[in-house]
Structure formats: C-alpha cells, structure tokens
Design a protein around this motif. Structure first.
Motif, short mmCIF file in Angstrom:
data_model
loop_
_atom_site.label_atom_id
_atom_site.label_comp_id
_atom_site.label_asym_id
_atom_site.label_seq_id
_atom_site.Cartn_x
_atom_site.Cartn_y
_atom_site.Cartn_z
N ASN A 127 41.98 9.38 60.75
CA ASN A 127 40.95 8.90 61.69
C ASN A 127 40.15 7.70 61.17
N GLU A 128 40.79 6.86 60.38
CA GLU A 128 40.08 5.72 59.78
C GLU A 128 40.37 4.43 60.55
N ILE A 129 39.29 3.69 60.86
CA ILE A 129 39.44 2.34 61.38
C ILE A 129 39.69 1.42 60.18
N LEU A 130 40.82 0.73 60.17
CA LEU A 130 41.24 -0.03 59.01
C LEU A 130 40.72 -1.46 59.02
N SER A 131 40.71 -2.09 60.19
CA SER A 131 40.20 -3.46 60.26
C SER A 131 39.99 -3.86 61.71
N PHE A 132 39.15 -4.88 61.91
CA PHE A 132 38.97 -5.47 63.23
C PHE A 132 38.73 -6.96 63.06
N ASP A 133 39.56 -7.75 63.71
CA ASP A 133 39.44 -9.21 63.65
C ASP A 133 38.60 -9.67 64.84
N GLU A 134 37.39 -10.13 64.57
CA GLU A 134 36.47 -10.49 65.65
C GLU A 134 36.80 -11.84 66.27
N VAL A 135 37.79 -12.53 65.74
CA VAL A 135 38.27 -13.77 66.36
C VAL A 135 39.40 -13.45 67.35
N SER A 136 40.41 -12.74 66.88
CA SER A 136 41.56 -12.43 67.73
C SER A 136 41.35 -11.17 68.58
N GLY A 137 40.44 -10.29 68.14
CA GLY A 137 40.23 -9.04 68.85
C GLY A 137 41.26 -7.97 68.53
N VAL A 138 41.95 -8.09 67.39
CA VAL A 138 42.97 -7.12 67.01
C VAL A 138 42.33 -5.99 66.20
N LEU A 139 42.52 -4.78 66.68
CA LEU A 139 42.01 -3.57 66.03
C LEU A 139 43.17 -2.85 65.36
N THR A 140 42.98 -2.52 64.07
CA THR A 140 43.99 -1.76 63.33
C THR A 140 43.36 -0.46 62.87
N CYS A 141 44.04 0.65 63.14
CA CYS A 141 43.44 1.95 62.82
C CYS A 141 44.54 2.98 62.62
N GLN A 142 44.13 4.13 62.09
CA GLN A 142 45.04 5.25 61.97
C GLN A 142 45.18 5.93 63.33
N SER A 143 46.24 6.70 63.47
CA SER A 143 46.59 7.24 64.78
C SER A 143 45.69 8.37 65.26
N GLY A 144 44.92 8.98 64.35
CA GLY A 144 44.07 10.09 64.75
C GLY A 144 42.69 9.68 65.22
N CYS A 145 42.42 8.38 65.31
CA CYS A 145 41.12 7.93 65.81
C CYS A 145 40.98 8.30 67.28
#
Length: 503
Positions: A127-145
C-alpha cells in the motif's frame, strides 16, 4: 466454518452457502492441501502476524462483496513487497498450492474469493505510494493502495485519478486493473487501459515481469502490460502500477433531470453530448424505481418536486466555471423547452453536487435493504439499453417467480446498464434462471455479458456468448503459457471446460 448466521456491520446476516455446495459437480483441481510445513514456510517468510489462520478473521476473506459466494480458504497471506510475492508464488508453484489474489474484495463476480480451499494472497500491505511526478502527472504506487486514498493524494497536487467508483473507499488499484474497472467518468477520461502506463506483475513461478516505463509513447514491441489488465489475477499478481493522472478540473457542475420516457433519456444524452462537448465527464441514468428505493429505504429526498419515470445526471469537468455553467444552464433550458425533460435542477454548490451524486450512487445500498440483491452488469447498444428491464419484469411474472422489484441504472456514456432484481432472501435457482435469460438476451443483441465488473467465477460459463471459440482458445493458450500448473485464481474467467474441470 459452518453454515449459519453472523454479525455483519452490526446486523445479523445469513452466511451464504459454500460455492461448492451450490455447484456440487465442480471438481477440485489437482492441487496440494495446505500443511503445517507450508504454514511454517510462510511464517518464516512473512512473519507470523502476516499469516492469518484465525477462522474468524479468515472468514471475511472467503465471502464475496454481494454475499452470494463463499470459499473454504484456511489462510490469508499478507506480503508487503514484490520480493515477498515472488517468494510466495515460487513456493506455491513448486508445491502445487492454488492461490487466489485478493485486493479490497469489492468485486461482484466471485473472482476475489476462493472456490475451494485456495490460499488467499491479500495485497493489503502492498500500500505504498512510490512516486508522483507533478509535471507529467504520473503516479507510481503499489497495487494495494486504496483508490480513494490515491485520488485524495493527487488532488492535493492539482490532479485526479481518472477512475471513480462507488467502492473507491475500499477497492485497491491493483484490483481495479485486474478487473479493468470502468467507473462513472469513462465518457470523459476514457477506459483504464488508456490511463495505465506501466505494470509490474509476478507470474505463477515467481518471475517478475516489470513493465514500468512511464512514457506516454513506447512502441518497443508488444504492449505486454495489457495482458494483466482485465485478467483477474489468472496470469499474474499485479504488484505495482503507473497511472497517468489527469489535471484536476477547475470547475465542476452537476445537472439532474426528470425525464418522461427512456427514448427521452437517449435524447437527453445526445443533447448533453452536443451542448457540452469535451467538458461532459459523466452521464448517468436511473429509473423511477431506483429513486423510490433511495427515498423510501435510505431517507433521501427526491431532488425534483415530482416523481418521474426516469432520471438523468449530467456532470461537467472544465477550466472556466462561468463559461461551463452558462453552457449547462442553456442545456437545462433547451431540454425543458423541447420536452426532453419535464423538470431539472442545476446544483448551485459543492454540497448540492454531492447530494445529487449520492442520489445516484446510493441506489445499490438502498436495494440491499430489500433483503437480497442480484445485479447484472451488461453492455448493449444504446437504442435498446433499457429494454431488458421491462422484459425481465414480464418474464418473471410469466414464470411465476416472485421478486420484490426490478429496476435499472447505469452509465449512459459507455452504454453500461446495471439491471437489478431484489428478493427477500437469496435464491440460487432464481439467480441461475435469471442469468440464463439475461446473458442470452444480451448476446442476441451483440452486447457484452461483462461490461465493467469482470468475469470471475460467476460468469465464466457464459463467456462464450461474448467471445468466439478461437478467442477463447487463445485465452487458454496464454493461461497455459503464463501459469502451466494453473495455480493462479483457478476456476475463474476461462470456461471450466477449457481448464480441464467440469461444472
């Protein structure tokens, strides 16, 4: 766990029958039986606290969201990393232990609970949010979020997750991908397939398939990520995702219409699409019976002065509040003056918008107050979208089958109807009779028997009505390639005859 009753949300509720009791001819696959030695391996790997064997705690993981199916799993495993998922699956594959991946367990097709005694692999701790790019809007996270948590996170940064579901407070993003969830705003933000940039998944033998390139353009061969989207955990367990988030709208408006007939519902949708263009983010429909449920069972007030045969909710997401409000106000005036709508209200505050949305989204909760809810998630051409509701009512009456109510609601923008039938208590014979009718009816109209909820165990015997024999054969070939021993979510998605078992 025996048949009986238990306390659910403070209320006494009957436990559903075991799925194997309802389908006595279903054969268990050639899988090993969980042993103490297996449990010791899992405890050494994950920690004893993350290997749940308490029957009371395991019970909730065996029962599906609509309480129509119940498995007999004896353990819930809770890995927290991709490596732990890899180690679990590699061991299970070597030992021939069947596994049911499970996220928030909000599915409606019996896909996230065991059929027999499969090991339940929960993604709760992934359930961890791994990163978020505030320029591109790409969110990377684990699947249990949890979907709602992800949306809240990116909204603080000026973006939204381009998926919105009634179960967003509990469902996991990995489960959303696994079932290719649709949601209420597909008309504006498109399908989940188009928003997912990357996926990391673990195959049955523990091999990690990392496809986490977050670029919008990547034509370097097959788009393998799409194998896992919609495969419901039968080809691999999704552990990470990368999603292209959309810029949060600066302005939102909601219009709620009372409409005299379904043909006028279609007219309202066409008028909204023409008048609002790209700002229209949702167009929802519910019939008068749905409104009565929300008012009578949940105590909501009808937003309009009088009752109407049908209701339409239209939402816009835009960048100019005044401009967008003028456009939707003109739409209201146009549909009323033309007779398309007999009444309507345009929300004047955020609180009013929430209330109008709740009137639509609480239909399912109100229907459960009747006792038992049967839902059918189908897509059919828009011109015949609602025809099955009166036909189902007539067929039930002719067959002498007594139910509490029949109604319809859903997403006009993507032609996805939720047909709902309620009765005082669960009746497996009634459900099977309705399934045969609904899915044959849908197939004859070139529709889909699984619009947005997936196939799971509930619909796999009807999949041939929406897929050709060569397509089903190719699906089986992919399953055999990705999971030769068949340990991942067995009995799900593929028709049982294609997996060597019978029902």
């Amino acid at each position: 766990m025996e048949k009986g009753r238990k306390i659910v949300n403070g209320a006494d509720a009957a436990l559903p029958d075991f799925t194997t009791d309802r389908f006595p001819h279903l054969e268990r696959g050639d899988f090993a039986v969980l042993s103490d030695e297996h449990l010791r391996f899992f405890e050494d790997l994950l920690g004893k606290e993350n290997v749940v064997t308490d029957p009371v705690k395991v019970a909730a993981h065996n029962i599906d969201w609509d309480r129509h199916a119940r498995g007999q799993g004896n353990v819930v495993l809770k890995p927290a990393t991709t490596q732990q998922v890899t180690d679990v699956l590699a061991f299970c594959n070597a030992e021939r232990l069947a596994v049911t991946p499970q996220g928030g367990n909000t599915g409606l097709v019996w896909g996230s609970v065991p059929v027999f005694d499969e090991i339940i692999l929960s993604t709760q701790r992934l359930n961890e949010i791994l990163s978020f790019d505030e320029v591109s809007g790409v969110l990377t996270c684990q699947s249990g979020c949890i979907l709602g948590d992800l949306d809240a996170y990116v909204r603080k940064r000026g973006f939204i997750v381009p998926l919105d579901l009634g179960a967003k407070g509990k469902c996991h993003i990995g489960g959303n991908l696994s079932t290719n969830a649709g949601g209420v705003r597909l008309v504006r933000y498109g399908s989940l397939h188009g928003s997912v940039l990357g996926v990391e998944a673990v195959r049955a033998d523990g091999t990690v398939i990392r496809l986490m390139n977050t670029l919008r353009k990547d034509n370097s061969g097959f788009h393998l990520k799409h194998m896992f989207i919609g495969s419901e955990g039968t080809l691999g367990v999704i552990t990470q995702v990368a999603i292209q988030c959309s810029v949060a709208p600066a302005a939102e408006h909601v219009l709620f219409l009372g409409v005299p007939s379904f043909s006028r519902v279609v007219d309202a949708f066409r008028a909204a699409r023409q008048a609002l263009g790209e700002t229209m983010s949702a167009c929802e429909m519910m019939d008068g019976e749905c409104m009565r449920v929300v008012v009578d069972k949940l105590g909501y007030r009808n937003p309009l002065q009088d009752d109407h045969p049908f209701y339409v909710l239209v939402e816009t997401n835009g960048s100019d509040a005044q401009h967008d409000r003028e456009k939707i106000a003109k739409l209201l005036e146009a549909v009323r003056s033309s007779g398309v709508a007999t009444d309507g209200v345009l929300a004047s505050s955020e609180a009013e918008m929430r209330t109008l949305w709740e009137t639509r989204l609480r239909v399912g909760k109100g229907l459960w107050a009747d006792g038992c809810l049967y839902t059918f998630d189908i897509s059919v051409p828009l011109r015949m979208y609602y025809d099955i509701v009166p036909e189902m009512t007539m067929r039930l009456r002719e067959a002498g089958r007594h139910v509490t109510r029949v109604c319809g609601f859903g997403h006009m923008g993507d032609s996805n109807l939720h047909l709902a039938v309620t009765s005082p208590s669960f009746d497996s014979e009634l459900l099977e009779w309705m399934e045969e009718f609904v899915y044959e009816w849908t197939s004859l109209r070139s529709g889909s028997v699984a619009a947005e909820h997936g196939v799971g165990f509930k619909k796999n015997r009807f999949l041939h009505l929406s897929k050709t024999a060569p397509a089903l054969s190719l699906m089986k070939d992919l399953k055999d390639l990705m999971d030769p021993k068949g340990i991942l979510n067995p009995y799900k998605v593929l028709p049982l005859g294609l997996t060597g078992k019978s029902c």
